[in-house]
Design an enzyme around this catalytic site. Sequence first.
Site, mmCIF file in Angstrom:
data_model
loop_
_atom_site.group_PDB
_atom_site.id
_atom_site.type_symbol
_atom_site.label_atom_id
_atom_site.label_comp_id
_atom_site.label_asym_id
_atom_site.label_seq_id
_atom_site.Cartn_x
_atom_site.Cartn_y
_atom_site.Cartn_z
ATOM 1 N N THR A 139 0.831 -1.217 0.000
ATOM 2 C CA THR A 139 0.000 0.000 0.000
ATOM 3 C C THR A 139 0.861 1.260 0.000
ATOM 4 O OG1 THR A 139 -1.719 -1.173 1.207
ATOM 5 C CG2 THR A 139 -1.815 1.218 1.287
ATOM 6 N N GLY A 178 2.585 -3.042 8.504
ATOM 7 C CA GLY A 178 2.761 -3.336 9.928
ATOM 8 C C GLY A 178 4.213 -3.673 10.219
ATOM 9 N N GLU A 421 -6.254 -5.984 3.751
ATOM 10 C CA GLU A 421 -6.271 -7.253 3.001
ATOM 11 C C GLU A 421 -7.405 -7.256 1.990
ATOM 12 O OE1 GLU A 421 -3.376 -8.983 4.529
ATOM 13 O OE2 GLU A 421 -3.540 -9.027 2.350
HETATM 14 C C1 LIG Z 1 -9.094 -5.377 -6.297
HETATM 15 C C2 LIG Z 1 -8.030 -6.165 -7.015
HETATM 16 C C3 LIG Z 1 -8.257 -7.644 -6.850
HETATM 17 C C4 LIG Z 1 -8.069 -5.817 -8.486
HETATM 18 O O1 LIG Z 1 -6.920 -6.367 -9.074
HETATM 19 P P1 LIG Z 1 -6.664 -6.121 -10.635
HETATM 20 O O2 LIG Z 1 -5.286 -6.537 -10.928
HETATM 21 O O3 LIG Z 1 -7.056 -4.717 -10.950
HETATM 22 O O4 LIG Z 1 -7.619 -7.197 -11.288
HETATM 23 P P2 LIG Z 1 -9.047 -7.001 -11.943
HETATM 24 O O5 LIG Z 1 -8.888 -6.178 -13.177
HETATM 25 O O6 LIG Z 1 -10.063 -6.557 -10.944
HETATM 26 O O7 LIG Z 1 -9.340 -8.520 -12.332
HETATM 27 C C5 LIG Z 1 -8.472 -9.168 -13.256
HETATM 28 C C6 LIG Z 1 -8.548 -10.650 -13.016
HETATM 29 O O8 LIG Z 1 -7.681 -10.981 -11.918
HETATM 30 C C7 LIG Z 1 -8.359 -11.822 -11.018
HETATM 31 N N1 LIG Z 1 -7.775 -11.620 -9.697
HETATM 32 C C8 LIG Z 1 -7.733 -10.463 -8.986
HETATM 33 N N2 LIG Z 1 -7.104 -10.664 -7.834
HETATM 34 C C9 LIG Z 1 -6.740 -11.970 -7.800
HETATM 35 C C10 LIG Z 1 -6.061 -12.787 -6.850
HETATM 36 N N3 LIG Z 1 -5.642 -12.301 -5.668
HETATM 37 N N4 LIG Z 1 -5.850 -14.083 -7.149
HETATM 38 C C11 LIG Z 1 -6.309 -14.592 -8.309
HETATM 39 N N5 LIG Z 1 -6.962 -13.874 -9.267
HETATM 40 C C12 LIG Z 1 -7.169 -12.580 -8.998
HETATM 41 C C13 LIG Z 1 -9.783 -11.365 -11.095
HETATM 42 O O9 LIG Z 1 -10.639 -12.396 -10.607
HETATM 43 C C14 LIG Z 1 -9.930 -11.152 -12.591
HETATM 44 O O10 LIG Z 1 -10.115 -12.387 -13.198
HETATM 45 P P3 LIG Z 1 -11.015 -12.442 -14.543
HETATM 46 O O11 LIG Z 1 -10.364 -11.505 -15.517
HETATM 47 O O12 LIG Z 1 -12.373 -11.969 -14.156
HETATM 48 O O13 LIG Z 1 -10.961 -13.871 -14.934
HETATM 49 C C15 LIG Z 1 -6.628 -5.820 -6.463
HETATM 50 O O14 LIG Z 1 -6.368 -4.470 -6.748
HETATM 51 C C16 LIG Z 1 -6.542 -6.043 -4.970
HETATM 52 O O15 LIG Z 1 -6.352 -7.146 -4.530
HETATM 53 N N6 LIG Z 1 -6.715 -4.931 -4.153
HETATM 54 C C17 LIG Z 1 -6.672 -5.062 -2.707
HETATM 55 C C18 LIG Z 1 -5.272 -4.808 -2.187
HETATM 56 C C19 LIG Z 1 -5.043 -5.506 -0.869
HETATM 57 O O16 LIG Z 1 -5.669 -6.480 -0.536
HETATM 58 N N7 LIG Z 1 -4.068 -4.980 -0.097
HETATM 59 C C20 LIG Z 1 -3.635 -5.609 1.108
HETATM 60 C C21 LIG Z 1 -2.289 -5.070 1.495
HETATM 61 S S1 LIG Z 1 -1.544 -5.997 2.763
HETATM 62 C C22 LIG Z 1 -2.491 -5.658 4.131
HETATM 63 O O17 LIG Z 1 -3.487 -4.993 4.082
HETATM 64 C C23 LIG Z 1 -2.006 -6.294 5.400
HETATM 65 C C24 LIG Z 1 -3.033 -6.244 6.472
HETATM 66 C C25 LIG Z 1 -2.392 -6.316 7.821
HETATM 67 C C26 LIG Z 1 -2.440 -7.648 8.442
HETATM 68 O O18 LIG Z 1 -2.755 -8.650 7.781
HETATM 69 O O19 LIG Z 1 -2.167 -7.658 9.661
HETATM 70 C C1 LIG Z 2 -4.598 -1.613 10.490
HETATM 71 C C2 LIG Z 2 -4.135 -1.652 9.053
HETATM 72 C C3 LIG Z 2 -3.010 -2.415 8.724
HETATM 73 C C4 LIG Z 2 -2.545 -2.444 7.413
HETATM 74 N N1 LIG Z 2 -1.400 -3.159 7.121
HETATM 75 C C5 LIG Z 2 -0.922 -3.135 5.856
HETATM 76 C C6 LIG Z 2 0.285 -3.833 5.542
HETATM 77 O O1 LIG Z 2 0.887 -4.455 6.405
HETATM 78 N N2 LIG Z 2 0.770 -3.766 4.274
HETATM 79 C C7 LIG Z 2 0.105 -3.080 3.286
HETATM 80 O O2 LIG Z 2 0.591 -3.055 2.150
HETATM 81 N N3 LIG Z 2 -1.063 -2.419 3.537
HETATM 82 C C8 LIG Z 2 -1.582 -2.431 4.799
HETATM 83 N N4 LIG Z 2 -2.748 -1.776 5.082
HETATM 84 C C9 LIG Z 2 -3.403 -0.994 4.022
HETATM 85 C C10 LIG Z 2 -4.677 -1.682 3.558
HETATM 86 O O3 LIG Z 2 -4.354 -2.834 2.845
HETATM 87 C C11 LIG Z 2 -5.482 -0.699 2.690
HETATM 88 O O4 LIG Z 2 -5.917 0.333 3.523
HETATM 89 C C12 LIG Z 2 -6.679 -1.415 2.068
HETATM 90 O O5 LIG Z 2 -6.222 -2.246 1.035
HETATM 91 C C13 LIG Z 2 -7.731 -0.440 1.530
HETATM 92 O O6 LIG Z 2 -7.168 0.395 0.561
HETATM 93 P P1 LIG Z 2 -7.359 2.006 0.705
HETATM 94 O O7 LIG Z 2 -6.944 2.363 2.062
HETATM 95 O O8 LIG Z 2 -6.692 2.614 -0.455
HETATM 96 O O9 LIG Z 2 -8.925 2.216 0.613
HETATM 97 P P2 LIG Z 2 -9.740 2.795 -0.656
HETATM 98 O O10 LIG Z 2 -9.702 1.799 -1.757
HETATM 99 O O11 LIG Z 2 -9.289 4.168 -0.922
HETATM 100 O O12 LIG Z 2 -11.212 2.741 -0.025
HETATM 101 C C14 LIG Z 2 -11.969 3.912 0.221
HETATM 102 C C15 LIG Z 2 -13.383 3.666 -0.315
HETATM 103 O O13 LIG Z 2 -13.313 3.556 -1.759
HETATM 104 C C16 LIG Z 2 -14.131 2.460 -2.166
HETATM 105 N N5 LIG Z 2 -13.633 1.877 -3.424
HETATM 106 C C17 LIG Z 2 -12.349 1.746 -3.804
HETATM 107 N N6 LIG Z 2 -12.260 1.114 -4.983
HETATM 108 C C18 LIG Z 2 -13.539 0.823 -5.358
HETATM 109 C C19 LIG Z 2 -14.118 0.160 -6.487
HETATM 110 N N7 LIG Z 2 -13.370 -0.346 -7.480
HETATM 111 N N8 LIG Z 2 -15.460 0.019 -6.525
HETATM 112 C C20 LIG Z 2 -16.227 0.492 -5.501
HETATM 113 N N9 LIG Z 2 -15.745 1.149 -4.417
HETATM 114 C C21 LIG Z 2 -14.411 1.297 -4.355
HETATM 115 C C22 LIG Z 2 -13.982 1.457 -1.032
HETATM 116 O O14 LIG Z 2 -15.083 0.540 -1.038
HETATM 117 C C23 LIG Z 2 -13.996 2.363 0.213
HETATM 118 O O15 LIG Z 2 -15.344 2.583 0.610
HETATM 119 C C24 LIG Z 2 -3.237 -1.724 6.404
HETATM 120 C C25 LIG Z 2 -4.376 -0.975 6.723
HETATM 121 C C26 LIG Z 2 -4.824 -0.937 8.042
HETATM 122 C C27 LIG Z 2 -6.054 -0.131 8.381
#
Ligand SMILES: CC(C)(COP(=O)(O)OP(=O)(O)OC[C@H]1O[C@@H](n2cnc3c(N)ncnc32)[C@H](O)[C@@H]1OP(=O)(O)O)[C@@H](O)C(=O)NCCC(=O)NCCSC(=O)CCCC(=O)O
Ligand SMILES: Cc1cc2nc3c(=O)[nH]c(=O)nc-3n(C[C@H](O)[C@H](O)[C@H](O)COP(=O)(O)OP(=O)(O)OC[C@H]3O[C@@H](n4cnc5c(N)ncnc54)[C@H](O)[C@@H]3O)c2cc1C
Length: 648
Positions: A139, A178, A421
């Site tokens: 992120t 984190g 996530e």
């Molecule tokens: C929303 C998406 C999935 C969109 O990805 P994109 O590349 O733009 O793909 P799209 O155009 O929407 O779809 C294309 C295609 O990619 C597929 N796809 C998407 N994600 C995955 C996956 N993980 N595995 C397997 N396939 C995946 C989709 O299903 C689509 O498939 P399709 O074309 O429909 O067959 C992606 O941007 C995403 O995963 N965003 C969320 C980021 C996230 O989860 N960040 C977490 C950071 S780490 C964190 O937060 C740590 C937390 C702290 C802790 O755990 O303590």
């Molecule tokens: C406690 C905590 C720990 C974290 N730890 C990590 C870490 O270790 N590593 C890391 O990389 N990240 C980490 N993150 C970041 C986290 O993964 C992001 O905050 C999360 O993925 C959401 O992305 P954003 O903050 O950009 O939210 P945004 O995407 O900006 O969300 C804001 C609003 O926009 C809306 N929105 C966005 N896209 C769309 C769409 N396509 N369609 C409809 N609505 C949409 C959402 O639904 C939401 O209501 C952490 C966050 C927190 C709060």
Amino acid sequence: MNPDICRERENATFNTETLTNMLDGSAEKTRRRREIESLVINDPDFQHDDPNFMSRSERYDAAVKKSSQMIMKLRDYGISDPEEIYFYKRTARRTFHEAFGLHYTMFLPTLYSQCTPEQQKKWLPLAENFKALGTYAQTELGHGTHIRKLETTATYDPSTQEFVLNCPTVSSIKWWPGGLGKTSNHAIVLAQLYTLGKCHGLHAFIVPIRCMKTHQPLPGVTVGDIGPKFGFEEVDNGYLKLENVRIPRENMLMKYAQVEPDGSYLKPPSDKLTYGTMVFIRAMIVGESARALSKSCTIAIRYSAVRHQSELRPGEPEPQILDYQAQQYKLFPLLAAAYAFTFVGQYMSDTYHRITGHINQGDFSQLPELHALAAGLKAFTTWTANAGIEVCRMACGGHGYLCCSGLPDIYVTFTPTCTYEGENTVMMLQTARFLVKCYRQAREGQQLSGTVSYLNEQQRLQPQPVSSRPTVVNINDLASLVEAYKLRAAKLVEVAAKSLQGELQRSISQEDAWNNSSIELVRASDAHCHYVVVELFAAKLSEISDTAVHSVLNTLALLYALHGITLNSGDFLQLSQITQRIKALLVEIRPNAVALVDSFDYNDEMLNSVLGRYDGNVYESMFEWAKRSPLNRTEVRSFIIFNIIQKK
Ligand SMILES: CC(C)(COP(=O)(O)OP(=O)(O)OC[C@H]1O[C@@H](n2cnc3c(N)ncnc32)[C@H](O)[C@@H]1OP(=O)(O)O)[C@@H](O)C(=O)NCCC(=O)NCCSC(=O)CCCC(=O)O
Ligand SMILES: Cc1cc2nc3c(=O)[nH]c(=O)nc-3n(C[C@H](O)[C@H](O)[C@H](O)COP(=O)(O)OP(=O)(O)OC[C@H]3O[C@@H](n4cnc5c(N)ncnc54)[C@H](O)[C@@H]3O)c2cc1C
């Protein structure tokens, strides 16, 4: 022992130990789990004051010390099984996270899943021995969700066979990871890969960020803590700005994609394999939803058994608040959801490991369903659990608002799971993308498998639109309720697909049609996940041989399914007798409520709640806890106030 809570346990109709064994998997697993938990509970090193009495810096220092102690002690005990390590750590952590959290949950799993064997040979010994302490830096300030637009770059320099890492703009500064702010000396950095003048999208790189000897930031690295948050006090979520930081070519995780020494790029079998760690965490978060909700229910239901308040019948003693139907209607559906999510969490973990086993053998065919399932169930269970923890807190009245109840800490620690996530709405839309694709395949006569096979069924049963079919439900039969949820899911997937079709016929773009159908798409995913949860709860029951346990869980499953219908009655034909049936189920569950939360088997140390204590001696414990507050250590503050008053 509080007499109320003793009586509750005497009234139970099933053996809690039998249910605990079932939740653990066997009596031996229960024994071993308790043995490991007792290592922490009986360890004087882990007896410390409530973090709520500490400053943020003190909490961070205490958390780092505890993380280090856990590492040493686990080695001394020779505990290496991942599940047993998890039991040990979650007992020591109680409700709180740890600064080393990301090292365990994302840094190590990414090395295991995305390094080549050669890279594992170098990095795993360093990471497993905590010489390389890592985080997962994806992120940025400007992007968390839309990771294809992340701005940090990794440009290959063939002359030195190095990657040059850069955060070119303020919005590209890595933000949130984190353990980044103070703890980590390495990070898995997700960056846009450039080689031979071409961009190949997001790839993962191991980037040293602090000196492994002095822990000082390395040249070109600006790193620090992002400041106080809503919770997560122990975690130093940080920022990272990279300016022309050079790393060897070998630091790109190359299991799936490679950059040759001359800079040529070899593409991966799927460009989504880089996203693999996120799927893993999403799958595991489903189990965390179950644990957060079951702990909250344990606290609220035990407290409701010992709290007497108001008057049910004039002249009679104040009743236990658990005897109020309104209190039961708040808590028992959440108790049912806690059991449902416990079984779904086990299913999700098993499914993740099964499908990643196939992926490691080169079979990627089930990756789309795994992604859709993990994304949807992560969103569905965290939204429900998040709201449920607040209901449990409020069901404890004023005392639920005290930190010593444990509920505020459970809430502020759990609530970011709805965001991190994968933000929940975005995750639901990912699941919808998969469902619409499957719906179209079913319409074309393709045979579907797994959790979406019902879309074939609905096509075969009756060709006319699903939404026109009557819904006849036997509200006492779980199988009939599963069918009702299946039909609802099929109906809402069809509504979403038809909405998309209608928008496209208005000849607007696919993207605008998608955006204009988002409400239906999210509802379709929610209905699909709800059906999966009800179906899995019913399936679990068929595995239970103990008739008393089967009976009480069947009652919970009926309550969960019927309550879900009343919450979404617009999607089901509102069956007037459902409310009456729910009331009857509440009465049925009442005598077993405490025994059902006892079966989660949380010891007092882990629950960390004076309201949810096993012995029910709430008030005495609350008073003792309050007296330990730092504000009560001296009278000086009242002395200051006394002075002010004298001066007026
Ligand atoms: C929303 C998406 C999935 C969109 O990805 P994109 O590349 O733009 O793909 P799209 O155009 O929407 O779809 C294309 C295609 O990619 C597929 N796809 C998407 N994600 C995955 C996956 N993980 N595995 C397997 N396939 C995946 C989709 O299903 C689509 O498939 P399709 O074309 O429909 O067959 C992606 O941007 C995403 O995963 N965003 C969320 C980021 C996230 O989860 N960040 C977490 C950071 S780490 C964190 O937060 C740590 C937390 C702290 C802790 O755990 O303590
Ligand atoms: C406690 C905590 C720990 C974290 N730890 C990590 C870490 O270790 N590593 C890391 O990389 N990240 C980490 N993150 C970041 C986290 O993964 C992001 O905050 C999360 O993925 C959401 O992305 P954003 O903050 O950009 O939210 P945004 O995407 O900006 O969300 C804001 C609003 O926009 C809306 N929105 C966005 N896209 C769309 C769409 N396509 N369609 C409809 N609505 C949409 C959402 O639904 C939401 O209501 C952490 C966050 C927190 C709060």
